[in-house]
Design an enzyme around this catalytic site. Sequence first.
Site, PDB file in Angstrom:
ATOM      1  CG  LEU A   1      11.131  42.747  10.960  1.00 12.51           C
ATOM      2  CD1 LEU A   1       9.811  42.087  10.582  1.00 12.51           C
ATOM      3  CD2 LEU A   1      11.581  43.705   9.862  1.00 12.51           C
TER       4      LEU A   1
ATOM      5  CG  ASP B   1       6.130  34.065  27.592  1.00 14.18           C
ATOM      6  OD1 ASP B   1       5.702  34.058  26.416  1.00 14.18           O
ATOM      7  OD2 ASP B   1       6.495  33.030  28.171  1.00 14.18           O
TER       8      ASP B   1
ATOM      9  CE1 TYR C   1       3.719  34.492  11.489  1.00 12.99           C
ATOM     10  CE2 TYR C   1       4.159  34.060   9.162  1.00 12.99           C
ATOM     11  CZ  TYR C   1       4.236  34.896  10.272  1.00 12.99           C
ATOM     12  OH  TYR C   1       4.834  36.133  10.151  1.00 12.99           O
TER      13      TYR C   1
ATOM     14  CE  LYS D   1       1.908  37.458  12.668  1.00  9.44           C
ATOM     15  NZ  LYS D   1       2.423  38.671  13.316  1.00  9.44           N
TER      16      LYS D   1
HETATM   17  N1  LIG Z   1      10.377  38.325   8.804  1.00 11.40           N
HETATM   18  C1  LIG Z   1       9.367  38.329   7.925  1.00 11.40           C
HETATM   19  O1  LIG Z   1       9.538  38.003   6.746  1.00 11.40           O
HETATM   20  C2  LIG Z   1       8.007  38.773   8.371  1.00 11.40           C
HETATM   21  C3  LIG Z   1       7.025  38.928   7.391  1.00 11.40           C
HETATM   22  C4  LIG Z   1       5.746  39.335   7.776  1.00 11.40           C
HETATM   23  C5  LIG Z   1       5.483  39.566   9.122  1.00 11.40           C
HETATM   24  N2  LIG Z   1       6.448  39.397  10.045  1.00 11.40           N
HETATM   25  C6  LIG Z   1       6.113  39.645  11.462  1.00 11.40           C
HETATM   26  O2  LIG Z   1       7.059  40.507  12.018  1.00 11.40           O
HETATM   27  C7  LIG Z   1       7.101  40.331  13.436  1.00 11.40           C
HETATM   28  C8  LIG Z   1       8.558  40.267  13.883  1.00 11.40           C
HETATM   29  O3  LIG Z   1       9.132  39.097  13.360  1.00 11.40           O
HETATM   30  P1  LIG Z   1      10.651  38.986  12.912  1.00 11.40           P
HETATM   31  O4  LIG Z   1      10.648  38.680  11.477  1.00 11.40           O
HETATM   32  O5  LIG Z   1      11.455  40.114  13.405  1.00 11.40           O
HETATM   33  O6  LIG Z   1      11.031  37.618  13.652  1.00 11.40           O
HETATM   34  P2  LIG Z   1      12.079  37.288  14.788  1.00 11.40           P
HETATM   35  O7  LIG Z   1      13.419  37.781  14.432  1.00 11.40           O
HETATM   36  O8  LIG Z   1      11.899  35.838  15.023  1.00 11.40           O
HETATM   37  O9  LIG Z   1      11.564  38.133  16.047  1.00 11.40           O
HETATM   38  C9  LIG Z   1      10.395  37.791  16.722  1.00 11.40           C
HETATM   39  C10 LIG Z   1      10.377  38.481  18.058  1.00 11.40           C
HETATM   40  O10 LIG Z   1       9.174  38.092  18.746  1.00 11.40           O
HETATM   41  C11 LIG Z   1       9.538  37.610  20.031  1.00 11.40           C
HETATM   42  N3  LIG Z   1       8.609  36.624  20.524  1.00 11.40           N
HETATM   43  C12 LIG Z   1       8.273  35.453  19.962  1.00 11.40           C
HETATM   44  N4  LIG Z   1       7.429  34.789  20.757  1.00 11.40           N
HETATM   45  C13 LIG Z   1       7.229  35.563  21.850  1.00 11.40           C
HETATM   46  C14 LIG Z   1       6.490  35.421  23.031  1.00 11.40           C
HETATM   47  N5  LIG Z   1       5.779  34.328  23.288  1.00 11.40           N
HETATM   48  N6  LIG Z   1       6.528  36.406  23.941  1.00 11.40           N
HETATM   49  C15 LIG Z   1       7.258  37.513  23.720  1.00 11.40           C
HETATM   50  N7  LIG Z   1       7.991  37.704  22.619  1.00 11.40           N
HETATM   51  C16 LIG Z   1       7.991  36.736  21.700  1.00 11.40           C
HETATM   52  C17 LIG Z   1      10.913  37.006  19.864  1.00 11.40           C
HETATM   53  O11 LIG Z   1      11.545  36.868  21.119  1.00 11.40           O
HETATM   54  P3  LIG Z   1      12.671  35.712  21.332  1.00 11.40           P
HETATM   55  O12 LIG Z   1      13.886  36.169  20.576  1.00 11.40           O
HETATM   56  O13 LIG Z   1      12.863  35.672  22.805  1.00 11.40           O
HETATM   57  O14 LIG Z   1      12.092  34.455  20.787  1.00 11.40           O
HETATM   58  C18 LIG Z   1      11.537  38.060  18.963  1.00 11.40           C
HETATM   59  O15 LIG Z   1      11.947  39.151  19.734  1.00 11.40           O
HETATM   60  C19 LIG Z   1       6.305  39.064  13.730  1.00 11.40           C
HETATM   61  O16 LIG Z   1       5.030  39.430  14.216  1.00 11.40           O
HETATM   62  C20 LIG Z   1       6.167  38.417  12.355  1.00 11.40           C
HETATM   63  O17 LIG Z   1       4.995  37.633  12.259  1.00 11.40           O
HETATM   64  C21 LIG Z   1       7.705  39.018   9.712  1.00 11.40           C
END
Ligand SMILES: NC(=O)c1ccc[n+]([C@@H]2O[C@H](COP(=O)([O-])OP(=O)(O)OC[C@H]3O[C@@H](n4cnc5c(N)ncnc54)[C@H](OP(=O)(O)O)[C@@H]3O)[C@@H](O)[C@H]2O)c1
Length: 341
Positions: A34, A83, A213, A217
Site C-alpha cells: 500500500l 527500522d 496484530y 491496530k
Molecule cells: N493489506 C491489508 O489487507 C491491510 C488491511 C488493513 C491494514 N493494513 C495495514 O496497511 C499497512 C501496509 O501494509 P501492506 O498491506 O501494504 O503490507 P506489506 O505489503 O507487507 O507492506 C508492509 C510494509 O511495512 C514495512 N515494514 C514492516 N516492518 C517494518 C519495520 N520493522 N520497519 C520498517 N518497515 C517495516 C515493510 O517493509 P519490508 O518489505 O522491508 O518488510 C513493507 O514496506 C500496514 O500498517 C498494515 O497493517 C493492511
Amino acid sequence: MSALYGLLFTKLKLPPASAIHGKTILITGANTGLGREAARHALSLGAGAVILGVRTLTKGEQAKIDIESSTGCSNKVLVWPIDLESFASVQAFAGKVSKYVDDGGRLDIAIMNAGFASMEWAITGDGWERSLQANVLSTALLSLELLPVLLRSAERFPSSSSASTRPHLTIVASDIHRGVKFSERSAGSILSALNDHERWKASQGLGGATERYAVTKLLDIFITMEIARLAPRDERGDPLVIVNSLTPGFCKSDLLTREKAPLLLKVVQAAIARTVEEGSKTLLHAATAGVETHGLWMENQAVADPGSIVTDSAMVGVREKIWKEVVDVLREVNSEIRTEY
Ligand SMILES: NC(=O)c1ccc[n+]([C@@H]2O[C@H](COP(=O)([O-])OP(=O)(O)OC[C@H]3O[C@@H](n4cnc5c(N)ncnc54)[C@H](OP(=O)(O)O)[C@@H]3O)[C@@H](O)[C@H]2O)c1
C-alpha cells in the site's frame, strides 16, 4: 456483513490533484504494498517529492526505479532508512526529516503505513515484542517526533496552512481491531502484559492467530485519538495538523503471505481483497481529508464507527492508561519528546 459490502462495492477515489500538488509526502513502509502504491499515486497527482521510509535500502531503491519509470517523474523520490523495530533507527530517521525541513525542505503529509501482522513471538533488541514495538511504540514515537516538524514546515510554507490544505499525520490502522479480545486491557501495566510471552500465548489461543496484530491496530486508533488531542489549534479551534487514521480494507498485499497466517485468511484475501493500487487510494484520501476527520478513523473513505472496543465508556480509561504507559516508554527513548503544545 456491512464491512464486506463496503469492501466489495465502494468505488474508491483519489483526492483531487490540487490537494497533493507540490506537497512533500512521507510514507513509511513504502518499498512495497500500500505504501508504494500511495507514493506512486501521489507523484501521478503532482506531489513535489515523496520520502520513502524503508527498512531495506536496496528494496527502497528498487521501488524508486519502479515508481519513477511508471510516473515519468525523476528526482522526486527520496529513499531513507527506518527500522521500526529499533528506537534508535526511528530517532535517526526523524532527525533526518527534521534536518530536511530545517535546510529548506517541506513536509506536508506524513503517513505512518509501515507495519506487519506477526503471528509468532519474537523480541526486538530494545526488549519489546516485535509487532508491539513496530506497529505501536515506534509508530507513536515517529508521530510525536514529526508533529513539530509538520508545524515548522507549515509555518515556512504558509500556503500549506490554510484550512483546506493544512498538514496531515495519518496512521494506517485496520478494521481487524473490531474482533479483538484484548484480555490484557485489565492488567496493572498493559504494555508489560502485552510484552509477556506466557500471556501472549494465552491471548493468541483465546483470540486466534491474528489477535496480537489486531490489538496493535486497535492501539493505533488509540494513538491517533491521543495525538489528535494534543495537536495545537488555531484561533478558530481547528487543529494546525490534522491527525487521523484509516483502514485500507482487506487488500492483496504481502501482509499475510509473508507471515504464517491461517490458510483460510490467505484464500479469502486472494478471492475478495482489493488490489493495493485500489486500497492505497484510502491512504491519500485520509491524508488530504478535512478537519472533520481529526482524531477519527475512516473506512471506505468516510469517517466510520470503530466499534464498541473503541467507543465504550470503559475503554476511555483503558485508552488513557495505555497512552500514559506509551509516553513513559518513549520518554526513556527521548526525554525531550513533546506531548503538550
Ligand atoms: N493489506 C491489508 O489487507 C491491510 C488491511 C488493513 C491494514 N493494513 C495495514 O496497511 C499497512 C501496509 O501494509 P501492506 O498491506 O501494504 O503490507 P506489506 O505489503 O507487507 O507492506 C508492509 C510494509 O511495512 C514495512 N515494514 C514492516 N516492518 C517494518 C519495520 N520493522 N520497519 C520498517 N518497515 C517495516 C515493510 O517493509 P519490508 O518489505 O522491508 O518488510 C513493507 O514496506 C500496514 O500498517 C498494515 O497493517 C493492511
